[in-house]
Design a protein around this motif. Sequence first.
Motif, PDB file in Angstrom:
ATOM      1  N   THR A  67       8.423  -3.069   9.041  1.00 47.24           N
ATOM      2  CA  THR A  67       9.753  -2.269   9.317  1.00 47.24           C
ATOM      3  C   THR A  67      10.788  -3.102   9.529  1.00 47.24           C
ATOM      4  O   THR A  67      11.448  -2.754  10.062  1.00 47.24           O
ATOM      5  N   GLY A 110       0.463  -1.174  -0.240  1.00 47.33           N
ATOM      6  CA  GLY A 110       0.151  -0.726   0.144  1.00 47.33           C
ATOM      7  C   GLY A 110       0.560   0.937  -0.133  1.00 47.33           C
ATOM      8  O   GLY A 110       0.440   1.800  -1.155  1.00 47.33           O
ATOM      9  N   HIS A 111       1.916   1.245   0.869  1.00 48.65           N
ATOM     10  CA  HIS A 111       2.469   2.751   1.156  1.00 48.65           C
ATOM     11  C   HIS A 111       3.694   2.463  -0.095  1.00 48.65           C
ATOM     12  O   HIS A 111       3.666   4.033  -0.221  1.00 48.65           O
ATOM     13  N   TYR A 163       5.888   9.007  14.974  1.00 44.86           N
ATOM     14  CA  TYR A 163       5.597  10.363  14.555  1.00 44.86           C
ATOM     15  C   TYR A 163       5.276  11.537  15.105  1.00 44.86           C
ATOM     16  O   TYR A 163       5.862  12.931  14.862  1.00 44.86           O
ATOM     17  N   ASP A 214       8.965  -7.012  -5.070  1.00 49.06           N
ATOM     18  CA  ASP A 214       8.814  -7.369  -3.769  1.00 49.06           C
ATOM     19  C   ASP A 214       8.659  -9.327  -3.868  1.00 49.06           C
ATOM     20  O   ASP A 214       8.753  -9.434  -4.920  1.00 49.06           O
ATOM     21  N   THR A 266       2.354  -7.480   8.812  1.00 46.55           N
ATOM     22  CA  THR A 266       3.330  -6.546   8.527  1.00 46.55           C
ATOM     23  C   THR A 266       3.542  -5.090  10.161  1.00 46.55           C
ATOM     24  O   THR A 266       4.420  -5.664   9.789  1.00 46.55           O
ATOM     25  N   ASP A 306      10.836   4.018   4.835  1.00 45.51           N
ATOM     26  CA  ASP A 306      10.333   4.855   4.826  1.00 45.51           C
ATOM     27  C   ASP A 306       9.892   4.360   7.052  1.00 45.51           C
ATOM     28  O   ASP A 306      11.365   3.825   7.460  1.00 45.51           O
ATOM     29  N   LYS A 307       9.390   4.966   7.328  1.00 40.33           N
ATOM     30  CA  LYS A 307       9.591   5.611   8.780  1.00 40.33           C
ATOM     31  C   LYS A 307       9.545   3.848   9.163  1.00 40.33           C
ATOM     32  O   LYS A 307       8.261   3.283   8.867  1.00 40.33           O
ATOM     33  N   LEU A 348      12.188  -5.303   8.713  1.00 47.34           N
ATOM     34  CA  LEU A 348      13.177  -5.525   7.481  1.00 47.34           C
ATOM     35  C   LEU A 348      13.770  -4.085   7.333  1.00 47.34           C
ATOM     36  O   LEU A 348      15.028  -4.058   6.340  1.00 47.34           O
ATOM     37  N   HIS A 349      13.659  -2.890   7.364  1.00 45.47           N
ATOM     38  CA  HIS A 349      14.093  -1.923   6.832  1.00 45.47           C
ATOM     39  C   HIS A 349      16.178  -1.317   7.118  1.00 45.47           C
ATOM     40  O   HIS A 349      16.441  -1.828   6.432  1.00 45.47           O
TER      41      HIS A 349
HETATM   42  N1  LIG Z   1       0.276   1.932   5.370  1.00 43.75           N
HETATM   43  C1  LIG Z   1       0.885   3.291   5.355  1.00 43.75           C
HETATM   44  O1  LIG Z   1      -0.189   4.475   6.369  1.00 43.75           O
HETATM   45  C2  LIG Z   1       2.113   3.963   5.849  1.00 43.75           C
HETATM   46  C3  LIG Z   1       2.429   4.643   6.206  1.00 43.75           C
HETATM   47  C4  LIG Z   1       3.812   4.889   6.435  1.00 43.75           C
HETATM   48  C5  LIG Z   1       4.307   4.049   6.619  1.00 43.75           C
HETATM   49  N2  LIG Z   1       4.196   3.057   6.671  1.00 43.75           N
HETATM   50  C6  LIG Z   1       5.249   2.247   7.057  1.00 43.75           C
HETATM   51  O2  LIG Z   1       5.726   1.590   5.044  1.00 43.75           O
HETATM   52  C7  LIG Z   1       5.752   0.322   5.024  1.00 43.75           C
HETATM   53  C8  LIG Z   1       4.672  -0.623   4.935  1.00 43.75           C
HETATM   54  O3  LIG Z   1       3.458  -0.514   5.459  1.00 43.75           O
HETATM   55  P1  LIG Z   1       2.477  -1.384   4.498  1.00 43.75           P
HETATM   56  O4  LIG Z   1       1.674   0.089   5.195  1.00 43.75           O
HETATM   57  O5  LIG Z   1       2.490  -0.486   2.617  1.00 43.75           O
HETATM   58  O6  LIG Z   1       2.145  -2.616   4.405  1.00 43.75           O
HETATM   59  P2  LIG Z   1       2.240  -3.268   2.847  1.00 43.75           P
HETATM   60  O7  LIG Z   1       2.148  -4.819   3.951  1.00 43.75           O
HETATM   61  O8  LIG Z   1       1.317  -3.035   2.061  1.00 43.75           O
HETATM   62  O9  LIG Z   1       3.807  -3.516   1.923  1.00 43.75           O
HETATM   63  C9  LIG Z   1       5.064  -3.938   2.868  1.00 43.75           C
HETATM   64  C10 LIG Z   1       5.285  -4.472   1.601  1.00 43.75           C
HETATM   65  O10 LIG Z   1       6.717  -5.202   1.283  1.00 43.75           O
HETATM   66  C11 LIG Z   1       6.633  -6.503   0.697  1.00 43.75           C
HETATM   67  N3  LIG Z   1       7.810  -7.236   1.252  1.00 43.75           N
HETATM   68  C12 LIG Z   1       7.983  -8.213   2.555  1.00 43.75           C
HETATM   69  N4  LIG Z   1       9.420  -8.687   2.659  1.00 43.75           N
HETATM   70  C13 LIG Z   1       9.675  -7.873   1.274  1.00 43.75           C
HETATM   71  C14 LIG Z   1      11.288  -8.304   0.880  1.00 43.75           C
HETATM   72  N5  LIG Z   1      12.065  -9.312   2.224  1.00 43.75           N
HETATM   73  N6  LIG Z   1      11.544  -7.934   0.194  1.00 43.75           N
HETATM   74  C15 LIG Z   1      10.573  -6.802  -1.019  1.00 43.75           C
HETATM   75  N7  LIG Z   1       9.939  -6.754  -0.318  1.00 43.75           N
HETATM   76  C16 LIG Z   1       9.389  -7.054   0.515  1.00 43.75           C
HETATM   77  C17 LIG Z   1       5.843  -6.951   0.892  1.00 43.75           C
HETATM   78  O11 LIG Z   1       5.710  -8.744   0.113  1.00 43.75           O
HETATM   79  C18 LIG Z   1       4.731  -6.551   0.798  1.00 43.75           C
HETATM   80  O12 LIG Z   1       4.398  -6.301  -0.308  1.00 43.75           O
HETATM   81  C19 LIG Z   1       6.469  -0.098   6.581  1.00 43.75           C
HETATM   82  O13 LIG Z   1       7.526  -0.533   7.443  1.00 43.75           O
HETATM   83  C20 LIG Z   1       4.801   0.760   7.509  1.00 43.75           C
HETATM   84  O14 LIG Z   1       5.116   1.260   8.867  1.00 43.75           O
HETATM   85  C21 LIG Z   1       3.039   2.949   5.991  1.00 43.75           C
END
Ligand SMILES: NC(=O)c1ccc[n+]([C@@H]2O[C@H](COP(=O)([O-])OP(=O)(O)OC[C@H]3O[C@@H](n4cnc5c(N)ncnc54)[C@H](O)[C@@H]3O)[C@@H](O)[C@H]2O)c1
Length: 358
Positions: free
Chosen positions: A75, A13-14, A183, A36, A164, A95-96, A77-78
């Motif tokens: 997070t 999503g993000h 945040y 991904d 996640t 990302d945070k 894995l960041h």
């Molecule tokens: N969704 C939000 O509103 C939001 C807001 C701010 C920050 N974030 C941050 O963004 C990050 C992701 O959140 P999200 O909501 O997009 O989660 P999500 O689950 O929608 O997306 C994460 C993606 O990472 C992929 N992934 C997992 N392991 C991987 C790897 N080793 N290599 C490549 N891809 C991999 C997953 O398959 C998935 O598609 C988090 O750290 C979260 O804190 C999200």
Amino acid sequence: MDKVRVGVIGVGGHGRGRHLIPYTKLPNVEVVAVADVNQRRAEEVGKEFKVRYYTDYMEMIERENPDAVSIVTPTGLHAKVAKDVLSKGVHVLVDKPLGANLSEVIDVVRTAKAKGKVLMVGYWSRFSPALKFGAEAMSLGMVGEPYLAYGYLVRRRGIPGSPTFIDKQLSGGRGALLDIGCYILDNLLSLLNFPRPVTVSGATYTKFGRNPEEVKFNWGSWDPSKFELEDYAVGFIRFENGASMIIEVGWAANVSHVGEVGIYRVLGNKGGLEGRGHEAVTEMTLHSRTSNFLYDTKPVLGNVDMSLEMVRAFIDSITQGKEPPTTGYQSVIIHSIIDTIYESASKGSEVRVTIPEI
Ligand SMILES: NC(=O)c1ccc[n+]([C@@H]2O[C@H](COP(=O)([O-])OP(=O)(O)OC[C@H]3O[C@@H](n4cnc5c(N)ncnc54)[C@H](O)[C@@H]3O)[C@@H](O)[C@H]2O)c1
């Protein structure tokens, strides 16, 4: 450099919404590939944006040789992904939060420094015009000497049920305090210019996540018997310059408001700032006085695409060789506080903060 060649790692999503789409709006960026682990997701997004797609991010780095990447995996894995990519000499926007804990964060910051690469942390909320008004009021001396900051970011019911965020490995083993507490800290610390914390007292609670009756009120679904994270946390922080801070953060609580509410306050001897919003501050008011009157000032704010400004700042710091606005060092301060809140919560007492030299 003609165009900055960018890859995005983690296109959930993000990654898609707050990184990939904004990059496509910048004329000096060429998105070259996405990676991904979820093959279907990689293919879907790769085809949608007409770029090559990979399931292994290191293969993407080897084959595409991008100048820069965004890391938007879960997070937990960041830090590993950031270190792997920086080691290959690629600029990174993570990302945070930057990592799951302070030691991971320090490791990434040191790697970026050793490699001489840009490391920016994806606090899109930092590009809020309301927050910028607060920072300007601070720098013009309208608040005077700040002595207390307060931050509240609480959802009535908003435990994010997907792996996640709550799987121990993927989330980094930490709950609301890391996920959204970061945040509050980033917003408030940016107003205070990231002073050094000296002591922290905190408590964490798990009152909703383990209760099966709660699942239907929150986001997604999870197995309550396996829920191991905190859903509420509170912290009191003292800084080297004498200022202090109180934070309260929750994925769920029995409060009056529906949804997520953020309240941000900085008290100074000349003025006070009060912000409202959520993860990002959307409104900010300055409270002060003239000789005879107390007055409130509210800026007229335009609409800003904060994610676009975030990726633009990243690209500018690469092309113009300047420090990004959200740095790795700032995350060292943020995570030193978060880690010490967890430590204080488990010890049941105030804890001194130690920040190693970078
Ligand atoms: N969704 C939000 O509103 C939001 C807001 C701010 C920050 N974030 C941050 O963004 C990050 C992701 O959140 P999200 O909501 O997009 O989660 P999500 O689950 O929608 O997306 C994460 C993606 O990472 C992929 N992934 C997992 N392991 C991987 C790897 N080793 N290599 C490549 N891809 C991999 C997953 O398959 C998935 O598609 C988090 O750290 C979260 O804190 C999200």
